[in-house]
Design an enzyme around this catalytic site. Sequence first.
Site, mmCIF file in Angstrom:
data_model
loop_
_atom_site.group_PDB
_atom_site.id
_atom_site.type_symbol
_atom_site.label_atom_id
_atom_site.label_comp_id
_atom_site.label_asym_id
_atom_site.label_seq_id
_atom_site.Cartn_x
_atom_site.Cartn_y
_atom_site.Cartn_z
ATOM 1 N N ASP A 237 -10.851 2.647 4.114
ATOM 2 C CA ASP A 237 -10.994 1.138 3.974
ATOM 3 C C ASP A 237 -12.497 0.833 3.833
ATOM 4 O O ASP A 237 -12.792 -0.327 3.344
ATOM 5 C CB ASP A 237 -10.417 0.708 5.198
ATOM 6 C CG ASP A 237 -9.346 -0.302 5.299
ATOM 7 O OD1 ASP A 237 -9.146 -0.917 3.971
ATOM 8 O OD2 ASP A 237 -8.708 -0.280 6.200
ATOM 9 N N GLN B 256 -4.344 -1.597 9.593
ATOM 10 C CA GLN B 256 -4.309 -2.975 9.022
ATOM 11 C C GLN B 256 -4.798 -3.879 10.187
ATOM 12 O O GLN B 256 -4.475 -4.060 11.376
ATOM 13 C CB GLN B 256 -2.919 -3.240 8.810
ATOM 14 C CG GLN B 256 -2.599 -4.501 8.013
ATOM 15 C CD GLN B 256 -3.274 -4.641 6.396
ATOM 16 O OE1 GLN B 256 -3.516 -3.459 5.916
ATOM 17 N NE2 GLN B 256 -3.688 -5.693 6.028
ATOM 18 N N LYS C 233 1.003 -1.101 -0.084
ATOM 19 C CA LYS C 233 -0.071 -0.074 0.154
ATOM 20 C C LYS C 233 1.016 1.446 -0.020
ATOM 21 O O LYS C 233 0.546 2.273 -0.892
ATOM 22 C CB LYS C 233 -1.192 -0.203 1.471
ATOM 23 C CG LYS C 233 -1.959 -1.191 1.087
ATOM 24 C CD LYS C 233 -2.720 -1.534 2.368
ATOM 25 C CE LYS C 233 -3.732 -2.703 2.182
ATOM 26 N NZ LYS C 233 -4.507 -2.937 3.306
HETATM 27 N N1 GUN Z 1 -6.598 -7.067 6.346
HETATM 28 C C1 GUN Z 1 -7.050 -7.861 5.406
HETATM 29 N N2 GUN Z 1 -7.567 -6.935 4.228
HETATM 30 C C2 GUN Z 1 -7.581 -5.688 4.928
HETATM 31 C C3 GUN Z 1 -8.170 -4.711 4.184
HETATM 32 O O1 GUN Z 1 -8.471 -4.586 3.039
HETATM 33 N N3 GUN Z 1 -7.669 -3.537 4.884
HETATM 34 C C4 GUN Z 1 -7.242 -3.574 6.293
HETATM 35 N N4 GUN Z 1 -7.180 -2.498 7.129
HETATM 36 N N5 GUN Z 1 -6.949 -4.578 6.833
HETATM 37 C C5 GUN Z 1 -6.862 -5.875 6.008
#
Ligand code: GUN
Length: 299
Positions: A117, A94, A50
Amino acid sequence: MAARVFDGKKLAEKIKEKIAKEIKEKNLKPKLSLILVGNDPASQVYVKKKHEACQEIGIISDQHFFTEKASEKEITELIEILNKDPEVSGILVQLPLPEQISVKKVINLILPEKDVDGFHPVNIGKASIGQNCFFPATPLGILRLIEEEKIELQGKNVVIVGTSNIVGKPLGLMLLNKNATITYCNKFTKDLKEFTKKADILISAVGKPKLITKDMVKKNAIVIDVGTTRNETGKLTGDVDFEEVKKTALFITPVPGGVGPLTVACLMENTLKAEKQSFKKRLSKTSEINSDCTGEKND
Ligand code: GUN
């Protein structure tokens, strides 16, 4: 005839190029704050990806790392600071989080307008009734794939296997708003095959390799694999028995290189959207102040 195999990297690049162009042309300054707690290897990889995507396309990205033992207070205090910071367009924590930290508390604390998100209940609620909001990045990526491939949704039987809050559930609601007929299946579903066999579009988001075998898929179905499991050697595998299912499906997404790259691209899309919305807000505030100064306001 073997199924057409989707190229997620290609579409992700297209989305990212469009975002980069807009940022440059409009001289925008989107900023994404990434928060990672603990040392889960998969989470570290995702956050790195990211961060790199941000750097690639001109989004400012700051990373906040905490140890496995971090307290809930440390995280919530940081979120409160980032919520107030006008430079920060989007905040991402995350998941998963260590058990001493409540996911619910953390997600609910992020301002919905910075929740890129799309996990905050306000965004999930709006997504479910088709209002403007931040759609969660993976479901949004699947929507972009469906649009790009001109896959018809209206009247189609969509079967979603896996009902997590971040993929399966919101995805079903989003596709329902496009007039598809949705069936949700989870680990308690008695005869999974009975449902998957009826799918025009089969989406699996479980994280169990070879869960979906050829006999479970209708001929000429569209198969979207959201599963990501790493085997002992670190190789990424989806939920679908790809080599077998592709023999009879019409269209199939691979793992890796299918939905995964779209998730990151759509997170970038959400971050730009957050910045544009906050920029508009700032602009309208400035024009209010200016009109106050010039006495233009009729009150
Ligand atoms: N953990 C697994 N997929 C995601 C996601 O799309 N966003 C976040 N913040 N954590 C995750």
